[in-house]
Design a protein around this motif. Structure first.
Motif, PDB file in Angstrom:
ATOM      1  N   PHE A  28      32.871  42.781  45.639  1.00  0.00           N
ATOM      2  CA  PHE A  28      32.596  42.160  44.358  1.00  0.00           C
ATOM      3  C   PHE A  28      31.832  40.858  44.503  1.00  0.00           C
ATOM      4  CE2 PHE A  28      33.555  44.258  40.698  1.00  0.00           C
ATOM      5  CZ  PHE A  28      34.857  44.725  40.559  1.00  0.00           C
ATOM      6  N   TYR A  31      28.263  40.650  43.416  1.00  0.00           N
ATOM      7  CA  TYR A  31      27.901  41.086  42.079  1.00  0.00           C
ATOM      8  C   TYR A  31      28.288  40.085  40.996  1.00  0.00           C
ATOM      9  CZ  TYR A  31      26.965  45.783  43.822  1.00  0.00           C
ATOM     10  OH  TYR A  31      26.451  46.857  44.487  1.00  0.00           O
ATOM     11  N   HIS A  32      27.550  40.116  39.955  1.00  0.00           N
ATOM     12  CA  HIS A  32      27.956  39.507  38.698  1.00  0.00           C
ATOM     13  C   HIS A  32      28.912  40.499  38.047  1.00  0.00           C
ATOM     14  CE1 HIS A  32      26.864  36.621  35.392  1.00  0.00           C
ATOM     15  NE2 HIS A  32      27.475  37.547  34.693  1.00  0.00           N
ATOM     16  N   VAL A  33      30.053  40.035  37.563  1.00  0.00           N
ATOM     17  CA  VAL A  33      31.042  40.941  36.979  1.00  0.00           C
ATOM     18  C   VAL A  33      31.409  40.495  35.574  1.00  0.00           C
ATOM     19  CG1 VAL A  33      31.987  41.605  39.202  1.00  0.00           C
ATOM     20  CG2 VAL A  33      32.965  39.659  37.996  1.00  0.00           C
ATOM     21  N   ARG A  52      27.668  35.765  40.023  1.00  0.00           N
ATOM     22  CA  ARG A  52      27.717  35.988  41.474  1.00  0.00           C
ATOM     23  C   ARG A  52      27.661  34.662  42.238  1.00  0.00           C
ATOM     24  NH1 ARG A  52      24.022  36.919  45.734  1.00  0.00           N
ATOM     25  NH2 ARG A  52      22.271  36.436  44.377  1.00  0.00           N
ATOM     26  N   ARG A  71      38.472  36.187  40.250  1.00  0.00           N
ATOM     27  CA  ARG A  71      38.169  37.124  41.327  1.00  0.00           C
ATOM     28  C   ARG A  71      39.097  36.878  42.508  1.00  0.00           C
ATOM     29  NH1 ARG A  71      32.174  38.434  41.918  1.00  0.00           N
ATOM     30  NH2 ARG A  71      31.104  37.497  40.153  1.00  0.00           N
ATOM     31  N   CYS A  95      35.581  47.117  32.818  1.00  0.00           N
ATOM     32  CA  CYS A  95      34.996  46.164  33.753  1.00  0.00           C
ATOM     33  C   CYS A  95      33.620  46.674  34.157  1.00  0.00           C
ATOM     34  CB  CYS A  95      35.887  45.944  34.965  1.00  0.00           C
ATOM     35  SG  CYS A  95      36.276  47.420  35.925  1.00  0.00           S
ATOM     36  N   ALA A  97      29.956  45.671  36.696  1.00  0.00           N
ATOM     37  CA  ALA A  97      29.380  44.880  37.787  1.00  0.00           C
ATOM     38  C   ALA A  97      27.904  45.193  37.901  1.00  0.00           C
ATOM     39  CB  ALA A  97      30.080  45.191  39.109  1.00  0.00           C
ATOM     40  N   TYR A 111      24.401  45.693  33.301  1.00  0.00           N
ATOM     41  CA  TYR A 111      25.368  46.092  34.326  1.00  0.00           C
ATOM     42  C   TYR A 111      25.175  47.550  34.704  1.00  0.00           C
ATOM     43  CZ  TYR A 111      27.341  41.674  33.018  1.00  0.00           C
ATOM     44  OH  TYR A 111      27.504  40.335  32.763  1.00  0.00           O
TER      45      TYR A 111
END
Length: 124
Positions: A28, A31-33, A52, A71, A95, A97, A111
């Protein structure tokens, strides 16, 4: 990347839930989540995001002060802590990512990877 969301359930107004999203295939941290939700009969809306870089967070106005995105890179998991839940928080939570968004990170088209959704029901 495969995402698995969990933690949804039925609670009364004022209650709390913690949603989890675990990732496999890639960490993770790269990544931008974000979390989105879709209420019955409505479009999917942005709830919270974590960038991120520097893990900066962003929240929809409707959840500011009540929800927290975080996170755990060691566990490769993203959480959404939801407190003081309201009936209008009801919906399916997803969710997501992706790479660094080229546009508005509050838009779902930014995403590439999505979890299957976990349902949250808040009764009054």
């Amino acid at each position: 990347v495969q995402l698995q969301a969990s933690g949804g359930g039925a609670v009364q107004a004022g209650g709390s839930l913690r949603l989890s999203c675990s990732a496999s295939g890639r960490t993770f941290s790269t990544y931008h989540v974000a979390w989105f939700r879709q209420a019955p009969g409505k479009e999917r809306d942005f709830v919270a995001g974590s960038s991120r870089r520097y893990y900066m967070t962003d929240y929809a106005d409707s959840v500011k002060g009540r929800f927290t995105i975080s996170r755990d890179n060691a566990e490769n998991t993203v959480y959404l802590e939801m407190n003081n839940l309201k009936p209008e928080d009801t919906g399916v939570y997803y969710c997501a990512a992706g790479a660094v968004p080229s546009g508005d990170p509050r838009l779902d088209r930014e995403y590439a990877y999505w979890g299957q959704g976990t349902e949250v029901t808040v009764s009054s």
